[in-house]
Design an enzyme around this catalytic site. Structure first.
Site, PDB file in Angstrom:
ATOM      1  N   LYS A 152     -11.531   4.441   2.128  1.00 27.03           N
ATOM      2  CA  LYS A 152     -10.576   3.763   1.378  1.00 27.03           C
ATOM      3  C   LYS A 152     -11.409   2.661   0.606  1.00 27.03           C
ATOM      4  O   LYS A 152     -11.381   1.714   0.980  1.00 27.03           O
ATOM      5  CB  LYS A 152      -9.782   3.083   2.605  1.00 27.03           C
ATOM      6  CG  LYS A 152      -8.395   2.419   1.996  1.00 27.03           C
ATOM      7  CD  LYS A 152      -7.654   2.041   3.162  1.00 27.03           C
ATOM      8  CE  LYS A 152      -6.113   1.498   2.677  1.00 27.03           C
ATOM      9  NZ  LYS A 152      -5.367   1.175   3.779  1.00 27.03           N
ATOM     10  N   GLU A 177       0.653  -1.259   0.284  1.00 26.31           N
ATOM     11  CA  GLU A 177       0.012   0.047   0.126  1.00 26.31           C
ATOM     12  C   GLU A 177       0.789   1.208  -0.116  1.00 26.31           C
ATOM     13  O   GLU A 177       0.459   2.386  -0.756  1.00 26.31           O
ATOM     14  CB  GLU A 177      -0.970  -0.106   1.305  1.00 26.31           C
ATOM     15  CG  GLU A 177      -1.973  -1.106   1.307  1.00 26.31           C
ATOM     16  CD  GLU A 177      -2.712  -0.888   2.411  1.00 26.31           C
ATOM     17  OE1 GLU A 177      -4.048  -0.580   2.293  1.00 26.31           O
ATOM     18  OE2 GLU A 177      -2.333  -1.418   3.490  1.00 26.31           O
TER      19      GLU A 177
END
Length: 126
Positions: free
Chosen positions: A106, A29
């Site tokens: 997200k 990420e």
């Protein structure tokens, strides 16, 4: 300021601002990045702006967008809770608001299963 109970009623809302950032617990990420969607609600007295129709008596929405963008596209955090906290702190520092509500979504969170997004929401007062 107009209140309902102890809560300010007037607010400016910037919704679904999209940015690309490098936040997350997983190394991938922080290396690859992903989209983040942010909502910000600014609580303040809008009566002066409403009465005067003067842009100087309210908040510059474009500046708010840039402040949020700087945080989300800036140094990585492991948690979106930290991203939300940084956005709230930056908004309170830059703008004369009584409080701010920040929601960080997200949509591409690395979680198995089907979902629209994972999100956190923080509300901070002066």
């Amino acid at each position: 300021m107009v209140y309902r109970g102890n809560e300010p009623v007037d607010r400016i809302i910037l919704k679904d601002m999209e940015f690309y950032g490098y936040h997350g617990v997983l190394p991938e990420e922080q290396r690859l990045g992903q989209p983040f969607v942010v909502d910000v609600e600014l609580f303040l007295d809008l009566a002066p702006a409403g009465r005067s129709d003067d842009p100087e008596s309210t908040i510059d929405y474009a500046r708010v967008f840039r402040v949020v963008e700087e945080v989300v596209t800036g140094p990585p955090c492991r948690l979106i809770e930290a991203v939300a906290e940084r956005v709230a702190a930056a908004v309170l520092k830059e703008f004369p608001v009584a409080e701010v509500l920040v929601r960080v979504k997200k949509p591409a969170a690395p979680v198995p299963g089907r979902f629209e997004h994972m999100a956190v929401e923080v509300r901070r007062r002066r």
